[in-house]
Design a protein around this motif. Structure first.
Motif, short mmCIF file in Angstrom:
data_model
loop_
_atom_site.label_atom_id
_atom_site.label_comp_id
_atom_site.label_asym_id
_atom_site.label_seq_id
_atom_site.Cartn_x
_atom_site.Cartn_y
_atom_site.Cartn_z
N LEU A 100 0.87 -1.18 0.00
CA LEU A 100 0.00 0.00 0.00
C LEU A 100 0.90 1.23 0.00
CD1 LEU A 100 -2.81 -1.06 2.51
CD2 LEU A 100 -2.87 -1.07 0.02
N LEU A 101 1.18 1.72 -1.17
CA LEU A 101 2.16 2.79 -1.35
C LEU A 101 1.51 4.15 -1.10
CD1 LEU A 101 3.88 1.47 -4.60
CD2 LEU A 101 4.33 0.85 -2.20
N VAL A 102 2.26 5.04 -0.45
CA VAL A 102 1.74 6.38 -0.15
C VAL A 102 2.10 7.32 -1.29
CG1 VAL A 102 1.81 8.33 1.44
CG2 VAL A 102 1.95 5.99 2.33
N ASP A 103 1.07 7.92 -1.89
CA ASP A 103 1.25 8.94 -2.92
C ASP A 103 0.98 10.30 -2.27
OD1 ASP A 103 1.10 10.70 -5.08
OD2 ASP A 103 0.23 9.19 -6.42
N TYR A 104 2.02 11.11 -2.16
CA TYR A 104 1.89 12.39 -1.47
C TYR A 104 1.15 13.43 -2.30
CZ TYR A 104 5.29 10.29 1.67
OH TYR A 104 5.91 9.44 2.55
N ASN A 105 0.85 13.09 -3.56
CA ASN A 105 0.19 14.05 -4.45
C ASN A 105 -1.29 13.76 -4.67
OD1 ASN A 105 2.63 15.52 -5.06
ND2 ASN A 105 3.24 13.78 -6.35
N ARG A 106 -1.84 12.78 -3.95
CA ARG A 106 -3.24 12.48 -4.12
C ARG A 106 -3.82 11.98 -2.79
NH1 ARG A 106 -2.93 9.99 -9.07
NH2 ARG A 106 -5.05 9.19 -9.07
N PRO A 107 -5.11 12.22 -2.58
CA PRO A 107 -5.73 11.74 -1.34
C PRO A 107 -6.09 10.27 -1.45
CG PRO A 107 -7.39 12.82 -2.69
CD PRO A 107 -6.08 12.96 -3.43
N THR A 108 -6.28 9.63 -0.31
CA THR A 108 -6.89 8.30 -0.31
C THR A 108 -8.29 8.42 -0.91
OG1 THR A 108 -5.71 7.77 1.73
CG2 THR A 108 -7.61 6.39 1.17
N ALA A 136 -4.32 10.05 -13.89
CA ALA A 136 -3.54 8.82 -13.82
C ALA A 136 -2.37 8.98 -12.86
CB ALA A 136 -3.02 8.46 -15.21
N LEU A 137 -1.89 7.86 -12.33
CA LEU A 137 -0.72 7.89 -11.47
C LEU A 137 0.50 8.38 -12.25
CD1 LEU A 137 -1.03 4.37 -9.75
CD2 LEU A 137 -1.73 6.58 -8.81
N ASP A 138 1.45 9.01 -11.55
CA ASP A 138 2.67 9.43 -12.25
C ASP A 138 3.56 8.21 -12.48
OD1 ASP A 138 4.33 8.96 -9.98
OD2 ASP A 138 3.94 10.96 -9.20
N ASP A 139 4.57 8.40 -13.29
CA ASP A 139 5.40 7.28 -13.72
C ASP A 139 6.12 6.61 -12.55
OD1 ASP A 139 4.63 7.64 -16.32
OD2 ASP A 139 6.40 8.81 -16.90
N ASN A 140 6.53 7.40 -11.56
CA ASN A 140 7.24 6.82 -10.41
C ASN A 140 6.34 5.88 -9.62
OD1 ASN A 140 9.65 8.15 -10.96
ND2 ASN A 140 9.09 9.94 -9.73
N MET A 141 5.07 6.28 -9.42
CA MET A 141 4.15 5.42 -8.69
C MET A 141 3.82 4.17 -9.49
SD MET A 141 3.87 6.82 -5.80
CE MET A 141 2.77 5.55 -5.20
N LYS A 142 3.64 4.32 -10.80
CA LYS A 142 3.38 3.16 -11.65
C LYS A 142 4.52 2.15 -11.54
CE LYS A 142 0.64 5.53 -15.21
NZ LYS A 142 0.64 5.98 -16.62
N LYS A 143 5.76 2.67 -11.60
CA LYS A 143 6.93 1.78 -11.53
C LYS A 143 7.02 1.10 -10.16
CE LYS A 143 11.94 1.59 -12.20
NZ LYS A 143 12.16 0.79 -10.98
N ALA A 144 6.74 1.86 -9.10
CA ALA A 144 6.82 1.30 -7.75
C ALA A 144 5.79 0.18 -7.57
CB ALA A 144 6.61 2.40 -6.72
#
Length: 332
Positions: A100-108, A136-144
């Motif tokens: 469950l990765l934390v994306d600091y640029n979007r809310p749950t 859409a998710l950014d490339d870093n989140m997609k890769k993670a």
């Protein structure tokens, strides 16, 4: 059939299941009706409590964990209270939450229901507020996400893709998961609200009747249109099985072999709340398939599990003991 199902239940425990998808926090804000506002003709509620319940893909995780699976949750949460609470709840169920990765640029993804009631009045929902970022998710989140999945998927007994249309499951991820499952002979089930026809090659497709109708482009109004829809999805996606849930009419299973099985609903008169029952179906079915069940056995077990949770209020789960009891009572 009773003995077969009871024997399968014992085999569900400790199956490793990965659930990838849109993790949703269902938030319930409870209030007591106080008075009418002077500012506008609206109710004033005195806040009494707030409760977070797993929804979306996290409800599949919650269900599979309660059924004694070893569950790896994979998705995105925000750096907020709803996300932290969601992770805490799933951890309490012994779920593996490192995915469950934390994306600091979007809310749950959050669905907040304002619930109101008072003395001698029925508690009811008066409004729902949804919060999510549509981009859409950014490339870093997609890769993670892909890296985590790639590392762990090979050790799984089954995989769920729970796609609520919130962009966690991007096209490249769909193809990667399905291809890996096919290569490693891992059963994979998809439950996609809007995009199921993108899941070519998946093992099992689960749709409710309205979702299946949208997927094929025509209404399901009778047995002929139901058969047509089920077989169309089966053939177009090259799936092994398609399960269409039909509310009070039970569920219908279509298999690649040509076999079609209708499974009537359990205890129709006792239905209380169907919220989240589809997630229970998905969780039970993948655990059963991971345990070596046939598609029909898995579908019948999931039907019993759904029959238990619809008698409970709100988004509910069941466990192995309740499942055994329900099957025993049904075949008495």
């Amino acid at each position: 059939m009773q003995n077969k199902l009871l024997n399968r239940i014992a085999q569900l425990e400790n199956r490793k299941i990965m659930v990838v998808g849109d993790m949703v926090a269902d938030v319930y804000l409870e209030g007591k009706i106080s008075r009418i506002s002077r500012e506008a003709p609206v109710l004033i509620l005195e806040h009494t409590k707030e409760n977070v319940v797993p929804g979306g893909a996290s409800n599949v995780v919650h269900n599979a964990a309660t059924l004694s699976g070893i569950v790896y949750a994979v998705g995105i949460v925000g750096q907020d209270y709803a996300g932290q609470e969601l992770v805490r709840i799933l951890k309490d169920k012994k779920t593996e939450t490192a995915g469950l990765l934390v994306d600091y640029n979007r809310p749950t993804i959050t669905k907040t229901r304002i619930m109101a009631g008072g003395q001698a009045t029925v508690r009811q929902q008066i409004v729902r507020i949804d919060k999510e970022k549509k981009e859409a998710l950014d490339d870093n989140m997609k890769k993670a996400l892909k890296d985590y999945i790639t590392t762990h998927i090979v050790d799984m007994d089954g995989v769920v893709i729970s796609d609520y249309g919130s962009n966690t499951v991007a096209p490249h991820l769909i193809h990667h998961i399905i291809q890996t499952c096919r290569d490693k002979n891992i059963p994979c089930i998809v439950d996609s609200r809007y995009n199921v026809m993108e899941y070519n090659g998946v093992t099992v497709v689960k749709q409710n009747e309205s979702e299946a109708a949208a997927a094929v482009g025509y209404e399901i109004v009778d047995q002929a249109s139901l058969l047509s829809a089920g077989n169309t999805i089966l053939e177009r996606l090259n799936a092994k099985a398609v399960l269409i849930t039909r509310g009070p009419d039970g569920m219908t299973l279509f298999e690649q072999s040509g076999k079609m099985t209708h499974i009537p609903v359990i205890n129709k008169s006792e239905v209380y709340d169907v919220t989240g029952a589809g997630d229970t179906v998905v969780a039970t079915m993948i655990l059963a398939l991971a345990a070596g069940a046939t598609y029909e056995e898995a579908a019948r077990l999931s039907n019993f599990a759904a029959g238990i949770v619809v008698k409970k209020p709100g988004t509910a789960t069941t466990n192995l003991a309740e499942l055994r009891e329900a099957i025993g009572e049904h075949f008495e």
